[in-house]
Motif scaffolding. Sequence first.
Motif, PDB file in Angstrom:
ATOM      1  N   ILE A   5      51.557  28.132  22.066  1.00 39.01           N
ATOM      2  CA  ILE A   5      52.295  29.515  22.248  1.00 39.01           C
ATOM      3  C   ILE A   5      51.568  30.197  23.908  1.00 39.01           C
ATOM      4  O   ILE A   5      50.452  29.951  23.403  1.00 39.01           O
ATOM      5  CB  ILE A   5      52.687  30.340  21.874  1.00 39.01           C
ATOM      6  N   ILE A   6      51.640  29.576  25.228  1.00 36.80           N
ATOM      7  CA  ILE A   6      51.029  29.989  26.026  1.00 36.80           C
ATOM      8  C   ILE A   6      51.693  31.298  26.881  1.00 36.80           C
ATOM      9  O   ILE A   6      52.568  30.991  27.005  1.00 36.80           O
ATOM     10  CB  ILE A   6      51.034  28.738  27.240  1.00 36.80           C
ATOM     11  N   LYS A   7      50.979  32.114  27.660  1.00 38.90           N
ATOM     12  CA  LYS A   7      51.439  33.319  28.266  1.00 38.90           C
ATOM     13  C   LYS A   7      51.256  32.906  30.120  1.00 38.90           C
ATOM     14  O   LYS A   7      49.941  32.786  29.917  1.00 38.90           O
ATOM     15  CB  LYS A   7      51.341  34.388  27.745  1.00 38.90           C
ATOM     16  N   ALA A   8      51.925  33.194  30.700  1.00 34.81           N
ATOM     17  CA  ALA A   8      51.895  32.965  32.178  1.00 34.81           C
ATOM     18  C   ALA A   8      53.263  33.861  33.057  1.00 34.81           C
ATOM     19  O   ALA A   8      53.995  34.175  32.125  1.00 34.81           O
ATOM     20  CB  ALA A   8      52.000  31.567  32.430  1.00 34.81           C
ATOM     21  N   LYS A   9      52.859  34.165  33.934  1.00 39.52           N
ATOM     22  CA  LYS A   9      53.963  34.999  34.843  1.00 39.52           C
ATOM     23  C   LYS A   9      54.684  34.220  35.917  1.00 39.52           C
ATOM     24  O   LYS A   9      55.607  34.367  36.138  1.00 39.52           O
ATOM     25  CB  LYS A   9      52.563  36.312  35.540  1.00 39.52           C
ATOM     26  N   ALA A  10      54.465  32.963  35.810  1.00 36.31           N
ATOM     27  CA  ALA A  10      55.173  32.002  36.860  1.00 36.31           C
ATOM     28  C   ALA A  10      54.570  30.336  36.259  1.00 36.31           C
ATOM     29  O   ALA A  10      53.571  30.107  35.817  1.00 36.31           O
ATOM     30  CB  ALA A  10      55.014  32.424  38.210  1.00 36.31           C
ATOM     31  N   ILE A  11      55.748  28.933  36.977  1.00 34.01           N
ATOM     32  CA  ILE A  11      55.277  28.314  36.255  1.00 34.01           C
ATOM     33  C   ILE A  11      55.144  27.304  37.560  1.00 34.01           C
ATOM     34  O   ILE A  11      56.191  27.336  37.995  1.00 34.01           O
ATOM     35  CB  ILE A  11      55.762  27.445  34.934  1.00 34.01           C
ATOM     36  N   LEU A  12      54.222  26.217  37.332  1.00 33.75           N
ATOM     37  CA  LEU A  12      54.410  25.486  38.357  1.00 33.75           C
ATOM     38  C   LEU A  12      54.564  24.002  38.009  1.00 33.75           C
ATOM     39  O   LEU A  12      53.787  23.479  37.542  1.00 33.75           O
ATOM     40  CB  LEU A  12      52.921  25.759  39.447  1.00 33.75           C
ATOM     41  N   LEU A  98      65.132  29.022  33.643  1.00 31.95           N
ATOM     42  CA  LEU A  98      63.647  29.675  34.094  1.00 31.95           C
ATOM     43  C   LEU A  98      64.251  30.871  34.915  1.00 31.95           C
ATOM     44  O   LEU A  98      64.948  30.215  35.618  1.00 31.95           O
ATOM     45  CB  LEU A  98      62.761  28.462  34.337  1.00 31.95           C
ATOM     46  N   ASP A  99      63.556  31.903  35.402  1.00 36.26           N
ATOM     47  CA  ASP A  99      64.522  32.630  36.075  1.00 36.26           C
ATOM     48  C   ASP A  99      63.645  32.110  37.980  1.00 36.26           C
ATOM     49  O   ASP A  99      62.301  31.525  37.655  1.00 36.26           O
ATOM     50  CB  ASP A  99      63.741  34.200  36.252  1.00 36.26           C
ATOM     51  N   PRO A 100      64.358  32.168  38.538  1.00 37.56           N
ATOM     52  CA  PRO A 100      64.284  30.594  39.705  1.00 37.56           C
ATOM     53  C   PRO A 100      62.747  31.826  40.374  1.00 37.56           C
ATOM     54  O   PRO A 100      62.027  31.117  41.617  1.00 37.56           O
ATOM     55  CB  PRO A 100      65.436  30.881  41.224  1.00 37.56           C
ATOM     56  N   LYS A 101      62.493  33.021  40.562  1.00 40.25           N
ATOM     57  CA  LYS A 101      61.363  33.756  40.972  1.00 40.25           C
ATOM     58  C   LYS A 101      60.353  32.824  39.849  1.00 40.25           C
ATOM     59  O   LYS A 101      58.605  33.935  40.236  1.00 40.25           O
ATOM     60  CB  LYS A 101      61.676  34.687  40.942  1.00 40.25           C
ATOM     61  N   LYS A 102      60.561  32.586  39.315  1.00 44.32           N
ATOM     62  CA  LYS A 102      59.221  32.866  38.192  1.00 44.32           C
ATOM     63  C   LYS A 102      58.843  31.750  37.790  1.00 44.32           C
ATOM     64  O   LYS A 102      57.840  30.311  37.359  1.00 44.32           O
ATOM     65  CB  LYS A 102      58.968  33.082  36.914  1.00 44.32           C
ATOM     66  N   TRP A 103      59.086  30.516  38.418  1.00 43.27           N
ATOM     67  CA  TRP A 103      58.787  28.800  38.770  1.00 43.27           C
ATOM     68  C   TRP A 103      58.866  28.267  40.102  1.00 43.27           C
ATOM     69  O   TRP A 103      60.063  28.143  40.743  1.00 43.27           O
ATOM     70  CB  TRP A 103      59.968  27.900  38.629  1.00 43.27           C
ATOM     71  N   THR A 104      58.206  27.510  40.906  1.00 43.06           N
ATOM     72  CA  THR A 104      57.810  26.546  41.662  1.00 43.06           C
ATOM     73  C   THR A 104      57.148  25.142  41.683  1.00 43.06           C
ATOM     74  O   THR A 104      57.253  24.319  40.117  1.00 43.06           O
ATOM     75  CB  THR A 104      57.644  27.284  42.933  1.00 43.06           C
ATOM     76  N   ILE A 105      57.861  24.307  42.511  1.00 40.44           N
ATOM     77  CA  ILE A 105      57.738  22.574  42.606  1.00 40.44           C
ATOM     78  C   ILE A 105      56.060  22.137  44.181  1.00 40.44           C
ATOM     79  O   ILE A 105      56.177  23.314  44.786  1.00 40.44           O
ATOM     80  CB  ILE A 105      58.385  21.803  42.782  1.00 40.44           C
ATOM     81  N   VAL A 106      55.034  21.745  43.380  1.00 38.59           N
ATOM     82  CA  VAL A 106      54.114  21.419  43.476  1.00 38.59           C
ATOM     83  C   VAL A 106      54.218  20.299  44.176  1.00 38.59           C
ATOM     84  O   VAL A 106      53.582  19.750  43.115  1.00 38.59           O
ATOM     85  CB  VAL A 106      52.434  22.392  43.687  1.00 38.59           C
ATOM     86  N   THR A 107      54.688  19.565  44.986  1.00 40.47           N
ATOM     87  CA  THR A 107      54.531  17.856  45.004  1.00 40.47           C
ATOM     88  C   THR A 107      53.716  17.571  46.413  1.00 40.47           C
ATOM     89  O   THR A 107      53.639  18.282  47.461  1.00 40.47           O
ATOM     90  CB  THR A 107      55.729  17.688  45.387  1.00 40.47           C
ATOM     91  N   ALA A 108      53.058  16.195  46.107  1.00 35.70           N
ATOM     92  CA  ALA A 108      52.536  15.156  47.474  1.00 35.70           C
ATOM     93  C   ALA A 108      53.548  14.573  48.382  1.00 35.70           C
ATOM     94  O   ALA A 108      53.170  13.895  49.112  1.00 35.70           O
ATOM     95  CB  ALA A 108      51.712  14.587  46.748  1.00 35.70           C
ATOM     96  N   ALA A 109      54.830  14.509  47.604  1.00 36.87           N
ATOM     97  CA  ALA A 109      55.948  13.883  48.782  1.00 36.87           C
ATOM     98  C   ALA A 109      55.968  15.098  49.836  1.00 36.87           C
ATOM     99  O   ALA A 109      55.935  16.294  49.405  1.00 36.87           O
ATOM    100  CB  ALA A 109      57.144  13.918  47.110  1.00 36.87           C
ATOM    101  N   THR A 110      56.755  13.895  50.782  1.00 39.84           N
ATOM    102  CA  THR A 110      57.382  15.074  51.798  1.00 39.84           C
ATOM    103  C   THR A 110      58.238  15.992  51.071  1.00 39.84           C
ATOM    104  O   THR A 110      59.259  15.903  49.874  1.00 39.84           O
ATOM    105  CB  THR A 110      57.626  14.465  52.352  1.00 39.84           C
ATOM    106  N   GLY A 212      60.039  39.376  30.430  1.00 39.10           N
ATOM    107  CA  GLY A 212      59.700  40.369  31.707  1.00 39.10           C
ATOM    108  C   GLY A 212      58.653  39.801  32.078  1.00 39.10           C
ATOM    109  O   GLY A 212      59.284  39.564  33.887  1.00 39.10           O
ATOM    110  N   ASP A 213      58.212  40.769  32.229  1.00 39.69           N
ATOM    111  CA  ASP A 213      56.284  40.513  32.736  1.00 39.69           C
ATOM    112  C   ASP A 213      56.219  39.075  32.802  1.00 39.69           C
ATOM    113  O   ASP A 213      55.148  38.829  33.693  1.00 39.69           O
ATOM    114  CB  ASP A 213      55.428  41.594  32.350  1.00 39.69           C
ATOM    115  N   TYR A 214      56.283  38.127  32.042  1.00 41.86           N
ATOM    116  CA  TYR A 214      55.739  37.181  31.360  1.00 41.86           C
ATOM    117  C   TYR A 214      56.612  35.989  30.990  1.00 41.86           C
ATOM    118  O   TYR A 214      57.197  36.436  30.383  1.00 41.86           O
ATOM    119  CB  TYR A 214      54.632  36.608  31.258  1.00 41.86           C
ATOM    120  N   VAL A 215      56.357  34.974  30.729  1.00 41.13           N
ATOM    121  CA  VAL A 215      57.015  33.596  30.218  1.00 41.13           C
ATOM    122  C   VAL A 215      56.088  33.140  29.174  1.00 41.13           C
ATOM    123  O   VAL A 215      55.154  33.043  29.260  1.00 41.13           O
ATOM    124  CB  VAL A 215      57.635  33.068  31.501  1.00 41.13           C
ATOM    125  N   GLU A 216      56.427  33.041  28.276  1.00 37.77           N
ATOM    126  CA  GLU A 216      56.485  32.595  26.838  1.00 37.77           C
ATOM    127  C   GLU A 216      56.561  31.241  27.113  1.00 37.77           C
ATOM    128  O   GLU A 216      57.609  30.624  26.826  1.00 37.77           O
ATOM    129  CB  GLU A 216      56.892  33.855  25.675  1.00 37.77           C
TER     130      GLU A 216
END
Length: 220
Positions: A5-12, A98-110, A212-216
């Motif tokens: 189990i990992i707690k995080a404020k956001a996922i990349l 996932l809440d859209p405000k708590k994740w994003t994509i980080v890619t080497a692609a254009t 709420g404050d974090y994602v489990e």
Amino acid sequence: MSTVIIKAKAILFDMDGTLVNTVACVETYWRGMAAKYNVDAEKLLHNVHGHPTYDVLCKWFPESMHTREHAEKAERDLMNDAEGVFAVPGVPELLSKLDPKKWTIVTAATQALALTRLQQVNLPIPETLVSAKDAHAGKPNPDCYQMGAKRLGVVPKDTVVFEDAINGVKAGCAAGATVVGVLTSTTEDKLRQSGAQHIVSDFSNVRVEDKGDYVEITIG
């Protein structure tokens, strides 16, 4: 496998090989390029996942290919080939929770290639997306993951990074994130040697719950 189990404020998330399995498509393309320019295909394929197209051209191909125009053409060719491209198992269900405000994509692609891939497999497009043009240096430099965290309003140490490539794992670790390796393009040993703290084969056994404050995040 024991439950983690990992707690995080956001996922990349990385994209290619992590959310979208493009391994067959990418390797078919670069095998063709290797044959055309007399490059060792096996060595090349060990060095394309997680690398910007421009960097691959500069390292492995003749100097005449070292231009942004050639990189853009290569990405257009890749973009137009959707054969063998599919969402990694469990990804659609995971992203839908996932809440859209708590994740994003980080890619080497254009950005154009990233958006095309997401649309090809019917995955949601994040509100922010870090692509090849955004970071000063590509993975394994941590800039891209630091930028991804900043755009979500958190610090990297409060994020979890999901990555399938050695350079991506190194970038996530250097940024200070907790890194989970995804076994689509790289062996478990190599992902762990690069710094991945946890390993998943795909997202079938990954669950998320917004607290709420974090994602489990539960693995296993």
